[in-house]
Scaffold this active site. Structure first.
Site, mmCIF file in Angstrom:
data_model
loop_
_atom_site.group_PDB
_atom_site.id
_atom_site.type_symbol
_atom_site.label_atom_id
_atom_site.label_comp_id
_atom_site.label_asym_id
_atom_site.label_seq_id
_atom_site.Cartn_x
_atom_site.Cartn_y
_atom_site.Cartn_z
ATOM 1 N NE ARG A 222 -2.849 2.328 3.510
ATOM 2 C CZ ARG A 222 -2.318 3.017 4.522
ATOM 3 N NH1 ARG A 222 -0.956 2.462 5.107
ATOM 4 N NH2 ARG A 222 -2.608 4.114 5.054
ATOM 5 N NE ARG B 4 -4.197 11.407 6.038
ATOM 6 C CZ ARG B 4 -3.630 10.475 6.882
ATOM 7 N NH1 ARG B 4 -2.843 10.812 7.698
ATOM 8 N NH2 ARG B 4 -3.787 9.040 6.697
ATOM 9 C CE LYS C 218 -8.456 2.969 4.787
ATOM 10 N NZ LYS C 218 -7.329 3.863 5.049
ATOM 11 C CB THR D 222 -5.732 -0.322 12.123
ATOM 12 O OG1 THR D 222 -6.078 0.150 10.861
ATOM 13 C CG2 THR D 222 -5.101 0.928 12.941
#
Length: 317
Positions: free
Chosen positions: A29, A65, A201, A259
């Site tokens: 990724r 972000r 996701k 994760t």
């Protein structure tokens, strides 16, 4: 079974990538929140030279972000934090929507702040859980609906290069509903990317609720536990993961678990017992792929982490 790593400074050399492939890694990724495909031509060359067959790009999408920092900032507990025009850069949409009392989780929840006031395009916050904040780390605002486009201008530029760069899959963060996946598929089709797989996701409650309408449109569902764990009390995350996995199995749609699978290996050569049990259980639940993120991108032991991921998963097959 597919095994993915994430490329970053810790593994961006030919020998390390080749060793990860020999350990069983089948794909890698590239997180485009930290730089575009055009900026990472060197990484692309390394990936193709290593013969890694699957290349996933993780778009910015509607994810929140902080902006780029000249250097990491240490946030002291009980200290002040300014986000926005007069402080650390952050999305304008967050400043517009946040109100006093709103909690903000930074860097997958490692840091926590509370908004005390909003003025002059700036969120005036108090740090509740301190630590080191680095560039482009995630922000989550539990309970707050932020209206953001499915694809950013940077995303569209990256998609335009995807086919020529050998991209085989696109990960879309914070999928909120069918429209997000339809928008991505249309954008891919327009650049000749009809064969590129879509990885949806699931990172917030909107995505959890929308799962039934996502299943027919996604090639792969990603149970992305970092931000998903910020969207609910952390102790509720395991049950949510189990429900998502069961729904994917029933629909016959492949899913990935990602994760902190081996988070301790960012600093240690041997994982915890809980981590290997987590990997084993994810495979038993039917996961068709597993992915390491910071463990290979920035950790001290990227090759060893991939070895533990693959060897543990194979014992459950």
């Amino acid at each position: 079974m597919e095994y993915y790593g994430t490329i970053g400074p810790a593994c961006a050399d030919s020998d390390t990538l080749q060793n990860m492939v020999e350990a069983g890694m089948t794909g890698i990724r590239m997180n485009l929140s930290h730089g575009s495909l055009a900026e990472h031509a060197d990484w692309l060359e390394l990936i193709h030279r290593a013969g890694i067959p699957e290349l996933l790009i993780d778009l910015q999408g509607p994810e929140l972000r902080i902006g780029r920092l000249t250097e990491p900032v240490f946030l002291k507990a009980d200290g002040p934090l300014l986000l926005g025009a007069q402080g650390i850069p952050c999305p304008a949409a967050l400043v517009e929507e946040a109100a006093p009392g709103q909690e903000l989780l930074l860097d997958d929840g490692r840091l926590l702040a509370r908004v005390d006031a909003v003025s002059g395009g700036t969120l005036h916050c108090t740090v509740l859980r301190g630590g080191l904040l680095e560039s482009r780390k995630s922000i989550a605002a539990p309970g707050l609906e932020i209206h953001s486009p499915t694809l950013t201008a940077e995303d569209l530029q990256n998609l335009d290069m995807a086919v020529s760069c050998g991209v085989t899959g696109v990960m879309l963060p914070f999928v909120r509903g069918a429209e997000d996946l339809q928008t991505l598929r249309q954008a891919l089709n327009q650049v000749g990317g009809e064969k590129i797989r879509i990885f949806a996701k699931i990172e917030n409650m909107a995505g959890v609720r929308a799962l039934p309408e996502l299943l027919p449109l996604a090639d792969h569902i990603v149970i992305a536990r970092g931000d998903l764990g910020n969207a609910m009390p952390l102790w509720e995350l395991p049950a949510c993961q189990k429900r998502l996995a069961a729904a994917c199995r029933q629909a016959g749609v492949p899913f990935m678990v990602v994760t902190q699978l081996l988070d301790s290996m960012c600093a240690r050569a041997v994982p915890t017992r809980a981590e290997v049990c987590d990997i084993y259980n994810a495979v038993l639940d039917g996961a068709s792929s597993l992915m390491l993120t910071g463990e290979t991108a920035a950790g001290r032991c990227p090759v060893e982490a991939m070895q533990y991921l693959v060897r543990t998963a194979r014992t459950a097959l």
